[in-house]
Design a protein around this motif. Sequence first.
Motif, PDB file in Angstrom:
ATOM      1  N   PRO A  35       0.625  -1.191   0.234  1.00 18.54           N
ATOM      2  CA  PRO A  35       0.190   0.084   0.239  1.00 18.54           C
ATOM      3  C   PRO A  35       0.444   1.324   0.004  1.00 18.54           C
ATOM      4  O   PRO A  35       1.843   1.441   0.811  1.00 18.54           O
ATOM      5  CB  PRO A  35      -0.299  -0.379   1.056  1.00 18.54           C
ATOM      6  N   VAL A 113      12.512   9.305  -3.611  1.00 21.70           N
ATOM      7  CA  VAL A 113      12.416   9.443  -2.480  1.00 21.70           C
ATOM      8  C   VAL A 113      11.728  10.576  -1.570  1.00 21.70           C
ATOM      9  O   VAL A 113      10.924  10.448  -0.630  1.00 21.70           O
ATOM     10  CB  VAL A 113      14.510   9.349  -1.647  1.00 21.70           C
ATOM     11  N   ALA A 123       0.783  12.652   6.792  1.00 20.62           N
ATOM     12  CA  ALA A 123       0.320  10.814   6.909  1.00 20.62           C
ATOM     13  C   ALA A 123       0.381  11.000   8.436  1.00 20.62           C
ATOM     14  O   ALA A 123      -0.522  11.054   9.297  1.00 20.62           O
ATOM     15  CB  ALA A 123       1.063  10.212   6.371  1.00 20.62           C
ATOM     16  N   SER A 131       2.987   5.982  14.643  1.00 23.23           N
ATOM     17  CA  SER A 131       3.995   4.427  14.217  1.00 23.23           C
ATOM     18  C   SER A 131       3.457   3.961  12.076  1.00 23.23           C
ATOM     19  O   SER A 131       4.118   3.061  12.363  1.00 23.23           O
ATOM     20  CB  SER A 131       2.547   3.219  14.689  1.00 23.23           C
ATOM     21  N   ILE A 132       3.054   5.044  11.797  1.00 27.84           N
ATOM     22  CA  ILE A 132       2.558   4.672  10.028  1.00 27.84           C
ATOM     23  C   ILE A 132       4.509   4.699   9.633  1.00 27.84           C
ATOM     24  O   ILE A 132       4.726   4.694   8.303  1.00 27.84           O
ATOM     25  CB  ILE A 132       2.278   5.691   9.756  1.00 27.84           C
ATOM     26  N   TYR A 134       6.620   3.841  10.385  1.00 25.76           N
ATOM     27  CA  TYR A 134       7.289   1.808  10.495  1.00 25.76           C
ATOM     28  C   TYR A 134       7.508   1.725   8.979  1.00 25.76           C
ATOM     29  O   TYR A 134       8.221   0.963   8.315  1.00 25.76           O
ATOM     30  CB  TYR A 134       6.613   0.855  11.106  1.00 25.76           C
ATOM     31  N   TYR A 135       6.914   2.092   8.165  1.00 29.41           N
ATOM     32  CA  TYR A 135       6.627   2.317   6.657  1.00 29.41           C
ATOM     33  C   TYR A 135       8.071   3.338   6.226  1.00 29.41           C
ATOM     34  O   TYR A 135       7.886   2.648   4.682  1.00 29.41           O
ATOM     35  CB  TYR A 135       5.502   3.391   5.729  1.00 29.41           C
ATOM     36  N   ALA A 136       9.035   4.158   6.763  1.00 30.19           N
ATOM     37  CA  ALA A 136       9.323   4.689   5.752  1.00 30.19           C
ATOM     38  C   ALA A 136      10.660   3.889   5.525  1.00 30.19           C
ATOM     39  O   ALA A 136      11.389   3.874   4.335  1.00 30.19           O
ATOM     40  CB  ALA A 136      10.145   5.696   7.592  1.00 30.19           C
ATOM     41  N   PRO A 137      11.049   2.683   5.871  1.00 24.50           N
ATOM     42  CA  PRO A 137      12.105   2.539   5.110  1.00 24.50           C
ATOM     43  C   PRO A 137      11.401   1.382   3.974  1.00 24.50           C
ATOM     44  O   PRO A 137      12.325   1.254   2.993  1.00 24.50           O
ATOM     45  CB  PRO A 137      12.558   0.779   6.162  1.00 24.50           C
ATOM     46  N   LEU A 140      11.766   4.676   1.281  1.00 25.70           N
ATOM     47  CA  LEU A 140      12.802   4.818   0.830  1.00 25.70           C
ATOM     48  C   LEU A 140      13.490   3.701   0.244  1.00 25.70           C
ATOM     49  O   LEU A 140      13.713   4.514  -1.456  1.00 25.70           O
ATOM     50  CB  LEU A 140      13.484   4.671   1.898  1.00 25.70           C
ATOM     51  N   VAL A 141      12.859   2.684   0.247  1.00 27.22           N
ATOM     52  CA  VAL A 141      13.588   1.591  -0.707  1.00 27.22           C
ATOM     53  C   VAL A 141      12.611   1.782  -2.158  1.00 27.22           C
ATOM     54  O   VAL A 141      13.162   1.673  -2.897  1.00 27.22           O
ATOM     55  CB  VAL A 141      13.547   0.494  -0.658  1.00 27.22           C
TER      56      VAL A 141
END
Lengths: 163, 122
Positions: A35, A113, A123, A131-132, A134-137, A140-141
Amino acid sequence: MFMDQKKTAFMGLFAAAAIILGYVESLVPFFAGIPGIKLGLANLAVLFILEKYTWKEAALVSVVRILVLGFLFGNMFSILYSLAGAALSLAVMTFMQKKSGFTVMGISVSGGVSHNIGQLAVAALIMENLSILYYAPVLLVSGVITGLLIGFLTQEVLKRVRL
Amino acid sequence: MKKKEILFIAGILVFALILWAVTAYFRRGTCSFIRITVNGEEYGTYSLAEDREISVNGTNVCEIRDGRAKMTEADCPDHLCMRQSAIGDQGGTIVCLPNRVVIEGVSDEEPETVSSEFDTVV
């Protein structure tokens, strides 16, 4: 005078191309099954304009695309997210273009990026929930991968289209 | 591509890897509860052990079945939250941006009051 008219025509053309690319992309809800990850096809048009003209023309094309797509298919929130991502990514791409000496590929990656970082930041602010992040990595990729793809496409278009 | 561009990209990937390792480390521990947040305010905490359907604010429906929580209904047009992966004992987060609903896995170390009276079981 002639140059100005030509530029206006090309900007209109690329704004229209960006809108179509954005629409085509919205038909495919998920890229790679995660997502929030999109190819960012519309950035092709923005990056092209940035390379041919300046950040001002690119910003105009970007804003026109976001408003039109937002009113057609989105809502106030999606416009807000898009604007945040687009503004940050265009600022970073302009900076990189001027200072880094990167090719279109590198500029596109920095744009992809930073676009993702901008959207994630908005967001997190709107949700008031960290806690969202956590999507950062993942974002980034995915920004790197989609940035490379769009960079490559823009490079090829730049070789072939003469303004 | 130039060498410095490849270094730049490698730098981003290494940073993402470190960030992933750090968040994975803090996410360790089995999750046995989910916490639902609406607009940044807590809506309720529910046990994953108990199968149930939770109606969130009338906009979303979250289902807990076999120890996994999923968003099964949402009134927003994109339904992105319904396609996000279920929250199990490994934790995770499901986000519905239009309705500002966040479901996140909560570990055992955070004992929250389990609300059962104030929600609607559909």
